[in-house]
Design an enzyme around this catalytic site. Sequence first.
Site, PDB file in Angstrom:
ATOM      1  N   ASP A 119     -11.364   1.537   2.634  1.00  0.00           N
ATOM      2  CA  ASP A 119     -12.364   2.113   2.087  1.00  0.00           C
ATOM      3  C   ASP A 119     -13.706   1.392   2.055  1.00  0.00           C
ATOM      4  O   ASP A 119     -13.561   0.417   1.861  1.00  0.00           O
ATOM      5  CB  ASP A 119     -11.984   2.508   0.572  1.00  0.00           C
ATOM      6  CG  ASP A 119     -10.724   3.390   0.210  1.00  0.00           C
ATOM      7  OD1 ASP A 119     -10.554   3.916   1.533  1.00  0.00           O
ATOM      8  OD2 ASP A 119     -10.278   3.741  -0.694  1.00  0.00           O
ATOM      9  N   HIS A 123     -17.072   5.907  -0.821  1.00  0.00           N
ATOM     10  CA  HIS A 123     -15.900   6.747  -0.796  1.00  0.00           C
ATOM     11  C   HIS A 123     -15.652   7.653  -2.041  1.00  0.00           C
ATOM     12  O   HIS A 123     -15.599   8.656  -1.966  1.00  0.00           O
ATOM     13  CB  HIS A 123     -14.496   6.136  -0.702  1.00  0.00           C
ATOM     14  CG  HIS A 123     -13.321   6.822  -0.301  1.00  0.00           C
ATOM     15  ND1 HIS A 123     -13.163   8.222   0.155  1.00  0.00           N
ATOM     16  CD2 HIS A 123     -12.034   6.553  -1.150  1.00  0.00           C
ATOM     17  CE1 HIS A 123     -12.132   8.548   0.213  1.00  0.00           C
ATOM     18  NE2 HIS A 123     -11.383   7.885  -0.670  1.00  0.00           N
ATOM     19  N   HIS A 233     -10.330   4.001  -8.839  1.00  0.00           N
ATOM     20  CA  HIS A 233     -11.271   3.790  -7.693  1.00  0.00           C
ATOM     21  C   HIS A 233     -12.635   3.507  -8.073  1.00  0.00           C
ATOM     22  O   HIS A 233     -13.395   2.458  -7.976  1.00  0.00           O
ATOM     23  CB  HIS A 233     -11.511   5.032  -6.646  1.00  0.00           C
ATOM     24  CG  HIS A 233     -10.443   5.105  -5.597  1.00  0.00           C
ATOM     25  ND1 HIS A 233      -9.539   5.898  -5.476  1.00  0.00           N
ATOM     26  CD2 HIS A 233     -10.399   4.529  -4.482  1.00  0.00           C
ATOM     27  CE1 HIS A 233      -8.629   5.541  -4.493  1.00  0.00           C
ATOM     28  NE2 HIS A 233      -9.289   5.075  -3.555  1.00  0.00           N
TER      29      HIS A 233
END
Length: 281
Positions: A119, A123, A233
């Site tokens: 990633d 992202h 995330h």
Amino acid sequence: MAAPPPLASLLLIPFLVVVLAASPPLSAAGDAHPGYSSGEGTCTVDAGAPPAPAAGGLLRERGPGRVIDITHAYVPDLPAFAQGAVTGPVVRLKHSMANGSEYNLSELRMECHTGTHVDAPGHINQGHFAAGLDVDTLDLDVLNGPALLVDVPRNTNITAEAMEFLKIPKGVRRVLFRTLNTDRKLMWEKEGDLSYVGFTEDGAQWLVDNTDIKLVGVDYLSVAAFDHLISAHVVFFKNPDIIPVEGLKLDDVPVGVYNLHCLPLRLVGAEGSPVRCILIK
Ligand SMILES: *[C@@H]1O[C@H](CO)[C@@H](O)[C@H](O)[C@H]1NC(C)=O
Ligand SMILES: *[C@@H]1O[C@H](CO)[C@@H](O)[C@H](O)[C@H]1NC(C)=O
Ligand SMILES: *[C@@H]1O[C@H](CO)[C@@H](O)[C@H](O)[C@H]1NC(C)=O
């Protein structure tokens, strides 16, 4: 007149030499995880030393079995993370000799987050995406270097408590987390399974606050557990210096210290890329 060096520092020198000369697998120290060495330097010295020139000027090879491929093959049956995600056919013949062409020519079609992949900060973080932090800007120094493979207890997601339990020493910058996902062979199931193990928000925050880890390797398609998909995330990408490497093939690899090499494609503008990752003993 300079004072003589203290006795303690003289004693330390032979000790360091002994520690650096020991090659992995290293024995456990105290109650730390059995895979831990006393630091990254041990791995660098062992795996990173240039091969000595042999008689005749040829470089000495180290023999088979030294390279462990931890990348999943890109096949049509790779798991789909979301409903409707494009998986296969990943590679198809665009021009085929069987159909009268003078050559065979394949084309590649896949989501950038299919199979083993990295990633980029853009992202999940729009600011980083707008700033151009695509896969082409990922730091190859983070993606390549000594790494620790650890086993996460199988009864938990990667929570703050699990991170604390793992006792990953300060100074370790790359960690591959093997979890229940590997035991369940989830990467071999075409149907995505959202009960996979990943980081919870508090696990991600614990890693950021208490470790020096910059490369976070996991054994399913997302570094974040599904219930914390966005929030974990967001924690990892708050500062764009942590690189998640997802969908790794960690089956049957002994826990320990390796030299990791991960090379994403230079996909300009993409927030993810397939990546070839290998471990060198
Ligand atoms: C080209 O692809 C066809 C299948 O369409 C295959 O039978 C043939 O062996 C391939 N030729 C070469 C030179 O790879
Ligand atoms: C060859 O052409 C036929 C008809 O267009 C198509 O169905 C088939 O998939 C093609 N085969 C290859 C290998 O491209
Ligand atoms: C991990 O979290 C997911 C939800 O994100 C859950 O379905 C799964 O059961 C959890 N796994 C374990 C081992 O706790």
